[in-house]
Design an enzyme around this catalytic site. Structure first.
Site, PDB file in Angstrom:
ATOM      1  N   LYS A  37      38.976  58.067  32.232  1.00 22.28           N
ATOM      2  CA  LYS A  37      37.734  57.606  31.591  1.00 22.28           C
ATOM      3  C   LYS A  37      37.346  58.424  30.365  1.00 22.28           C
ATOM      4  CE  LYS A  37      35.458  55.609  35.560  1.00 22.28           C
ATOM      5  NZ  LYS A  37      34.327  55.678  36.439  1.00 22.28           N
ATOM      6  N   ASP A  68      49.341  55.151  27.352  1.00 23.79           N
ATOM      7  CA  ASP A  68      48.839  54.737  26.041  1.00 23.79           C
ATOM      8  C   ASP A  68      47.429  55.266  25.722  1.00 23.79           C
ATOM      9  OD1 ASP A  68      49.770  53.068  23.789  1.00 23.79           O
ATOM     10  OD2 ASP A  68      47.896  52.009  24.165  1.00 23.79           O
ATOM     11  N   ASP A  79      54.090  51.713  34.896  1.00 20.59           N
ATOM     12  CA  ASP A  79      54.260  50.377  34.313  1.00 20.59           C
ATOM     13  C   ASP A  79      55.477  50.276  33.386  1.00 20.59           C
ATOM     14  OD1 ASP A  79      51.833  49.970  35.575  1.00 20.59           O
ATOM     15  OD2 ASP A  79      50.658  50.239  33.747  1.00 20.59           O
ATOM     16  N   ARG A 108      58.427  32.619  57.455  1.00 24.99           N
ATOM     17  CA  ARG A 108      57.241  32.619  56.601  1.00 24.99           C
ATOM     18  C   ARG A 108      57.588  32.742  55.118  1.00 24.99           C
ATOM     19  NH1 ARG A 108      53.309  36.606  60.147  1.00 24.99           N
ATOM     20  NH2 ARG A 108      52.167  34.927  61.163  1.00 24.99           N
ATOM     21  N   GLU A 139      50.923  41.793  39.071  1.00 27.09           N
ATOM     22  CA  GLU A 139      49.461  41.592  38.989  1.00 27.09           C
ATOM     23  C   GLU A 139      49.034  40.883  37.699  1.00 27.09           C
ATOM     24  OE1 GLU A 139      47.611  45.456  39.076  1.00 27.09           O
ATOM     25  OE2 GLU A 139      48.576  46.111  37.232  1.00 27.09           O
ATOM     26  N   HIS A 151      47.915  50.926  45.201  1.00 25.05           N
ATOM     27  CA  HIS A 151      48.147  52.314  44.773  1.00 25.05           C
ATOM     28  C   HIS A 151      49.205  53.032  45.594  1.00 25.05           C
ATOM     29  CE1 HIS A 151      44.403  51.174  42.885  1.00 25.05           C
ATOM     30  NE2 HIS A 151      44.682  52.075  41.972  1.00 25.05           N
ATOM     31  N   ILE A 152      49.703  52.390  46.636  1.00 23.49           N
ATOM     32  CA  ILE A 152      50.839  52.976  47.367  1.00 23.49           C
ATOM     33  C   ILE A 152      52.000  53.203  46.391  1.00 23.49           C
ATOM     34  CG2 ILE A 152      52.585  52.431  49.134  1.00 23.49           C
ATOM     35  CD1 ILE A 152      50.279  51.115  50.713  1.00 23.49           C
TER      36      ILE A 152
HETATM   37  O1  F6P Z   1      48.800  51.875  34.606  1.00 21.91           O
HETATM   38  C1  F6P Z   1      49.085  52.197  35.926  1.00 21.91           C
HETATM   39  C2  F6P Z   1      48.333  51.308  36.874  1.00 21.91           C
HETATM   40  O2  F6P Z   1      48.641  51.681  38.203  1.00 21.91           O
HETATM   41  C3  F6P Z   1      48.555  49.819  36.666  1.00 21.91           C
HETATM   42  O3  F6P Z   1      49.798  49.367  37.154  1.00 21.91           O
HETATM   43  C4  F6P Z   1      47.352  49.236  37.355  1.00 21.91           C
HETATM   44  O4  F6P Z   1      47.021  47.989  36.812  1.00 21.91           O
HETATM   45  C5  F6P Z   1      46.273  50.251  37.047  1.00 21.91           C
HETATM   46  O5  F6P Z   1      46.933  51.455  36.706  1.00 21.91           O
HETATM   47  C6  F6P Z   1      45.333  50.519  38.177  1.00 21.91           C
HETATM   48  O6  F6P Z   1      44.323  51.346  37.729  1.00 21.91           O
HETATM   49  P1  F6P Z   1      43.308  52.127  38.656  1.00 21.91           P
HETATM   50  O7  F6P Z   1      43.971  53.385  39.110  1.00 21.91           O
HETATM   51  O8  F6P Z   1      42.140  52.373  37.798  1.00 21.91           O
HETATM   52  O9  F6P Z   1      43.016  51.276  39.836  1.00 21.91           O
END
Ligand code: F6P
Length: 366
Positions: A79, A120, A144, A179, A239, A290-291
């Site tokens: 942030k 970035d 990413d 499934r 996503e 986040h795993i």
């Molecule tokens: O850029 C890394 C990343 O994990 C992305 O793949 C994902 O969209 C984003 O960060 C998630 O961000 P945050 O940690 O704020 O949930």
């Protein structure tokens, strides 16, 4: 000793964490101390620590035993842009450029060079500090893998391994219940995690942002598999994937973040949409989340991060300030931060990897 007289380096990690950050911190610290007798400190919580002058010494002892660990011993923040920072003035929150405070803090601590490890957003601030005359070196991080100047960012391989492991697990349970299993993976607007995990994890369908999908093509693929006697299907959905003519699914907007849009939700949306069209299979969605960013650092990333860290210190010794260390082919190289920012690397929908996936029968919904 460094040939240019550099005596003290500061490190910081910014943006979302990823496996390999600790390995870079360790490599920079060990190289600086062992090869050049240079002192190292680490600012905590990314740029926030630089603003608050909140740091810890990085020594052979503090970086011991951390190479394999995900996360960052320096903590991170996605942030705190010091060029547009929220501060309180007379009880009111205002946005201000506080970068001069950071420069002063570095002067106070006799910091010669700042090594910024980030993606970035974090590297954009690194570039802005370089423009102010601060000696900066960038190191490219992100699961990413979407930074154009380097072939691979560290963290990507570790995330990929997690996604492939999840797909292997989903396969056995999908087969038992006949499934359709969806796995939603991260990657923002780049489909690298989806594409490569899908290939390695033997997915039947891969949906990525670069190739908008037609849901009917996914149904056709499920039917085609049924005709072959395969009564389950595995779908990887990035996503950032979206239907033809449709939009991405936004999970939340994070105020104060350089990249405020957080994607997420397409997996469950697609599961619902498919349920309207496919009645003879149960459909389940797993959101990996986040795993993908946690746990252990892969062998590949430990080596890549070590090489990045060592090269960052060599770049300092060779006065290559204002640059980001890169991997080009099999070699370490560097690129100016001015050219790195905003240059996103996405999957080429007609590229060799997508073609290879299509050649073995994987459907992209196009
Ligand atoms: O850029 C890394 C990343 O994990 C992305 O793949 C994902 O969209 C984003 O960060 C998630 O961000 P945050 O940690 O704020 O949930």
């Amino acid at each position: 000793m460094m040939k240019n007289g550099v005596k003290k380096i500061a490190l910081l990690t910014g943006g979302g964490d990823c496996p390999g950050l600790n390995a870079v911190i360790r490599a920079v610290t060990r190289t600086a101390i062992l090869k050049y007798d240079v002192e190292v400190i680490g600012y905590k919580f990314g740029y926030k620590g630089l603003y608050n002058n909140d740091f810890m010494p990085l020594t052979l002892k503090t970086v011991s035993g951390i190479q394999h660990m995900g996360g960052t011993i320096l903590y991170s923040s996605n942030k705190d842009n010091l060029f547009d920072y929220t501060v309180e003035e007379d009880g009111v929150e205002v946005k201000k450029d506080v970068s001069d405070v950071a420069v002063e803090n570095m002067k106070k601590e006799n910091i010669d060079v700042l090594v910024v490890i980030g993606g970035d957003g974090t590297l954009t601030s690194a570039r802005d500090f370089a423009r102010k005359g601060v000696k900066v070196i960038g190191v490219p991080k992100t699961i990413d893998n979407d930074l154009a100047s380097t072939d691979v960012t560290f963290g990507f391989n570790s995330a990929l391994n997690v996604a492939v492991d999840a797909l292997d697990r989903l396969h056995t349970t999908a087969a038992s219940h006949h499934r359709i299993m969806l796995l939603e993976v991260m990657g923002r607007n780049a489909g690298w995690i989806g594409l490569e995990s899908g290939i390695a994890g033997s997915a039947d369908v891969i949906l990525i942002p670069e190739i908008p999908y037609d849901i009917n093509k996914i149904v056709d693929k499920v039917r085609e598999r049924e005709e072959e006697g395969k009564l389950f299907s595995i779908i990887v959905v990035a996503e950032g994937a979206k239907p033809l003519g449709g939009n991405v699914v936004v999970n939340k907007v994070v105020k104060d973040s350089p990249d405020p849009i957080r994607l997420g939700g397409i997996g469950n949306k697609l599961a619902y949409d498919l349920e309207q069209l496919i009645k003879n299979h149960e459909i389940r969605c797993t959101v990996l989340g986040h795993i993908q960013r946690g746990g252990m650092t892969s062998t590949f990333d430990r080596i890549l991060s070590t090489r990045y860290g060592v090269e960052a210190v060599e770049m300092i010794n060779n006065n290559k300030f204002g640059n980001m260390v890169c991997l080009t082919g099999r070699k370490m190289s560097y690129e100016h931060l001015e050219n790195v920012i905003g240059a996103t690397k996405v999957v080429n929908p007609n590229g060799e990897i997508v073609e290879a996936a299509k050649a073995i029968g994987i459907c992209f919904g196009d």
